[in-house]
Design an enzyme around this catalytic site. Structure first.
Site, short mmCIF file in Angstrom:
data_model
loop_
_atom_site.label_atom_id
_atom_site.label_comp_id
_atom_site.label_asym_id
_atom_site.label_seq_id
_atom_site.Cartn_x
_atom_site.Cartn_y
_atom_site.Cartn_z
N ARG A 140 53.78 26.90 -51.20
CA ARG A 140 54.45 25.62 -51.42
C ARG A 140 55.50 25.81 -52.51
O ARG A 140 55.32 26.60 -53.44
CB ARG A 140 53.43 24.56 -51.86
CG ARG A 140 54.01 23.17 -51.99
CD ARG A 140 52.95 22.19 -52.47
NE ARG A 140 53.53 20.88 -52.72
CZ ARG A 140 52.91 19.90 -53.37
NH1 ARG A 140 51.67 20.10 -53.83
NH2 ARG A 140 53.51 18.74 -53.57
N HIS A 141 56.60 25.10 -52.39
CA HIS A 141 57.68 25.17 -53.39
C HIS A 141 57.16 24.88 -54.80
O HIS A 141 56.08 24.31 -54.98
CB HIS A 141 58.76 24.14 -53.03
CG HIS A 141 58.23 22.73 -52.97
ND1 HIS A 141 58.03 21.96 -54.09
CD2 HIS A 141 57.83 21.97 -51.93
CE1 HIS A 141 57.54 20.79 -53.75
NE2 HIS A 141 57.41 20.77 -52.43
N TRP B 112 60.53 14.88 -58.35
CA TRP B 112 59.71 13.75 -57.94
C TRP B 112 58.22 14.06 -58.00
O TRP B 112 57.42 13.14 -58.15
CB TRP B 112 60.13 13.27 -56.55
CG TRP B 112 61.35 12.39 -56.58
CD1 TRP B 112 62.21 12.20 -57.63
CD2 TRP B 112 61.84 11.57 -55.52
NE1 TRP B 112 63.21 11.33 -57.29
CE2 TRP B 112 63.01 10.92 -55.99
CE3 TRP B 112 61.43 11.32 -54.22
CZ2 TRP B 112 63.75 10.05 -55.20
CZ3 TRP B 112 62.17 10.45 -53.42
CH2 TRP B 112 63.31 9.81 -53.92
N ASN B 113 57.82 15.33 -57.87
CA ASN B 113 56.43 15.68 -58.15
C ASN B 113 56.09 15.27 -59.58
O ASN B 113 55.04 14.68 -59.85
CB ASN B 113 56.18 17.18 -58.01
CG ASN B 113 56.24 17.69 -56.59
OD1 ASN B 113 56.68 18.81 -56.35
ND2 ASN B 113 55.79 16.90 -55.63
N GLY C 144 58.57 13.49 -49.43
CA GLY C 144 58.84 13.61 -48.01
C GLY C 144 60.12 14.36 -47.70
O GLY C 144 60.35 15.47 -48.16
N GLU D 226 58.71 19.00 -45.24
CA GLU D 226 57.56 18.17 -45.58
C GLU D 226 57.41 17.06 -44.54
O GLU D 226 58.37 16.75 -43.81
CB GLU D 226 57.79 17.56 -46.98
CG GLU D 226 56.73 16.60 -47.48
CD GLU D 226 55.35 17.22 -47.57
OE1 GLU D 226 54.75 17.46 -46.49
OE2 GLU D 226 54.85 17.44 -48.69
N ARG E 277 47.94 9.75 -47.25
CA ARG E 277 48.31 11.05 -47.81
C ARG E 277 47.57 12.22 -47.16
O ARG E 277 48.13 13.30 -47.02
CB ARG E 277 48.02 11.08 -49.32
CG ARG E 277 48.88 10.16 -50.14
CD ARG E 277 48.65 10.38 -51.62
NE ARG E 277 49.09 11.71 -52.02
CZ ARG E 277 48.75 12.30 -53.15
NH1 ARG E 277 47.93 11.69 -54.00
NH2 ARG E 277 49.20 13.51 -53.45
N ARG E 278 46.31 12.05 -46.81
CA ARG E 278 45.48 13.20 -46.48
C ARG E 278 44.91 13.22 -45.07
O ARG E 278 44.50 14.27 -44.58
CB ARG E 278 44.32 13.31 -47.48
CG ARG E 278 44.76 13.56 -48.91
CD ARG E 278 45.17 15.00 -49.10
NE ARG E 278 45.63 15.24 -50.46
CZ ARG E 278 46.86 15.58 -50.77
NH1 ARG E 278 47.77 15.72 -49.82
NH2 ARG E 278 47.20 15.78 -52.03
#
Length: 230
Positions: free
Chosen positions: A10-11, A16-17, A24, A89, A116-117
């Site tokens: 993952r990046h 925004w994280n 998104g 994403e 989310r999951r």
């Protein structure tokens, strides 16, 4: 015969994280910490003597920049790199740009966790008048309108990621190529679900941290043998 290996990553942390926003398809860059994560990942990759033949990423700059840093720091900037929106994403629809804690207060933890999951549940759709709609982004001008999601479940993300794996990436694995894939939390969750045959109910517990190289080793018949973080 050399072992067939792929690194999934993952990046690094995005802006925004850090702000705890749903990102998104929004094209948000890396934080200083995100760049540091990418450099640390590159250090681990170099320490473990990984030499790549080919790399894949999305068309979102947080993943592209992460990949660039890794290739630069491992002196592999020359290898072929392929970018595709199929590795983007998942599209979080009307949630994009909103703070996750504020959304939890409005809709409740359980609903937000499903958005989310879970595998099948979509967030609310993005209205075409919303500035975050992909129709306004030049990167997607060649896509047909019906290809542009206004929201995606993990299942919908799975349905674009896995054909890309099967028709683009897997043929390279069959040629014994060592492959680096830098993508996103949910596009990687979709791929890991497929590789590990994870059930729809169990996938809700899978989370992928930013900037951590995950190694998959494959058999001669291209079946995953084991996986581990560097």
């Amino acid at each position: 015969m050399k072992k067939k290996k792929i690194i999934l990553m993952r990046h690094g942390e995005s802006k925004w994280n850090k702000l705890n926003k749903f990102t998104g398809w929004q094209d948000i860059g890396l934080t200083k910490n995100g760049k540091k994560e990418a450099k640390l990942a590159a250090k681990l990759i170099k320490k473990n003597n990984f030499i790549f033949d080919i790399a894949y990423t999305s068309i979102l700059k947080r993943a592209i920049y992460t990949l660039w840093i890794i290739l630069k720091k491992t002196n592999q900037i020359w290898i072929p790199v392929y970018k595709s929106w199929k590795l983007n994403e998942r599209n979080y629809g009307a949630l994009e740009g909103l703070n996750k804690e504020k959304i939890k207060k409005k809709y409740g933890d359980e609903q937000v966790q499903l958005w989310r999951r879970s595998f099948t549940v979509c967030p609310p759709n993005l209205n075409i008048s919303n500035k975050y709609h992909p129709i306004y982004d030049i990167k997607y001008k060649k896509l047909k309108k019906h290809e542009l999601p206004t929201s995606e479940s993990l299942e919908m993300t799975f349905n674009r990621v896995i054909p890309f794996w099967e028709f683009k990436i897997l043929p390279q694995l069959e040629k014994n190529k060592n492959i680096l894939i830098v993508a996103h939390g949910n596009s990687l969750r979709a791929l890991i679900k497929y590789l590990g045959n994870i059930s729809d109910s169990d996938i809700i517990d899978l989370d992928i941290s930013t900037g951590k190289p995950l190694v998959y080793e494959f058999s001669n018949t291209n079946k995953p043998l084991k996986y581990y973080y560097l």
